[in-house]
Design an enzyme around this catalytic site. Structure first.
Site, short mmCIF file in Angstrom:
data_model
loop_
_atom_site.label_atom_id
_atom_site.label_comp_id
_atom_site.label_asym_id
_atom_site.label_seq_id
_atom_site.Cartn_x
_atom_site.Cartn_y
_atom_site.Cartn_z
CB CYS A 108 40.65 45.34 44.36
SG CYS A 108 39.46 44.08 44.84
CB CYS B 140 32.05 46.33 43.80
SG CYS B 140 31.31 46.23 45.42
CB CYS C 238 36.87 41.39 37.69
SG CYS C 238 38.23 41.08 38.83
CB CYS C 239 33.00 43.51 40.72
SG CYS C 239 34.11 44.90 41.04
CB CYS D 277 39.85 48.68 41.05
SG CYS D 277 39.90 47.37 39.82
FE1 SF4 Z 1 38.27 42.92 40.31
FE2 SF4 Z 1 38.80 45.52 40.58
FE3 SF4 Z 1 36.37 44.53 41.22
FE4 SF4 Z 1 38.53 43.99 42.73
S1 SF4 Z 1 37.54 46.03 42.41
S2 SF4 Z 1 37.00 42.55 42.12
S3 SF4 Z 1 40.15 43.78 41.13
S4 SF4 Z 1 37.35 44.66 39.17
#
Ligand code: SF4
Length: 252
Positions: A210, A236, A129-130, A213
């Site tokens: 985010c 991240c 996701c990151c 998180c």
């Molecule tokens: Fe995804 Fe969380 Fe990374 Fe944001 S901090 S990009 S929601 S995993």
């Protein structure tokens, strides 16, 4: 990539490391404004950007940059998962400081459609996701720059305790003008210059990324303890040397 191209990339990365070490020795004892002025006007003129999360302490570095040059590009990654308060804080700071080149970058729609169509990837694979929401958009955004400025500080966490003022990230240089600043230094600068505070700080958030998180932090915890709480993840990926690698990455 063929062997010759790979050799050239490795050679360039080694040259960048040597350049970073020399610049770090030159700037390690300079004041923050001197570091910014040198980086922006003499070492990387027209080739450097500042990357900001517009998070809890971003106002200080953005204010310092505005004292040096308001036209330096500022890159802001909107992952699509941010707090609304962060976007409003960005708009307030940009107006207050007169920054003239703030670039909001977002994940590619096709990448989201193929990899995170439901928007719930953060629940099953935070690194991926990151990667698609932060690392890849940032890699695209810094493509045309030789160097970028970050707001990281040594005191923030054990993983940042040895942060240099200048470091290499692949074939690009990263400048960390606030590396030696303390919590007290940041608060004093913000108050002395009447800079706005991110609205969530008053609600107990000390490091703001985010929404899914980011958690509040208790007294005595590392400021970044609320990021990815309950997991082993601490960064991240944008500060893990992953920018520019096709096959790897994760997240600010
Ligand atoms: Fe995804 Fe969380 Fe990374 Fe944001 S901090 S990009 S929601 S995993």
């Amino acid at each position: 990539m063929g062997f010759e191209a790979l050799d050239l990339t490795l050679d360039s990365a080694e040259e960048t490391k040597a350049e970073a070490r020399a610049l770090d020795a030159r700037l390690a004892d300079a004041s923050t404004l001197e570091i910014l002025d040198e980086a922006v006007h003499r070492i990387f003129p027209g080739e450097i950007a500042l990357v900001s999360s517009f998070g809890a302490d971003s106002a200080v570095l953005l204010h310092l940059l505005s004292e040096v040059d308001r036209a330096v590009p500022v890159v802001f990654i909107d992952t699509g998962k941010l707090f609304g308060e962060t976007r409003r804080h960005r708009d307030a700071l940009v107006a207050r400081l007169g920054l003239t080149d703030v670039r909001t970058v977002t994940p590619k729609a096709a990448r989201l459609a193929s990899t995170d169509p439901s928007g719930a990837l953060w629940m099953s694979d935070k690194d991926l996701c990151c990667r698609i929401r932060k690392v890849e958009p940032l890699a695209d955004a810094v493509e045309g720059f030789s160097a970028w400025i970050t707001g990281r500080k040594r005191y923030q966490s054990a993983t940042r305790a040895r942060l240099p003022v200048v470091e290499a990230d692949g074939t690009r240089i990263k400048v960390n003008p606030l590396a030696g600043w303390s919590r007290a230094d940041l608060d004093a600068w913000r108050l002395a210059n009447d800079l706005p505070e991110h609205p969530l700080v008053a609600e107990g958030y000390r490091s703001i990324g985010c929404m899914p998180c980011t958690d509040r932090v208790a007294d005595g915890e590392d400021e970044r303890a609320g990021r990815w709480r309950g997991t082993a993840k601490t960064e991240c990926g944008i500060h893990l040397g992953l920018i520019g690698r096709e096959a790897d990455g994760s997240g600010i």
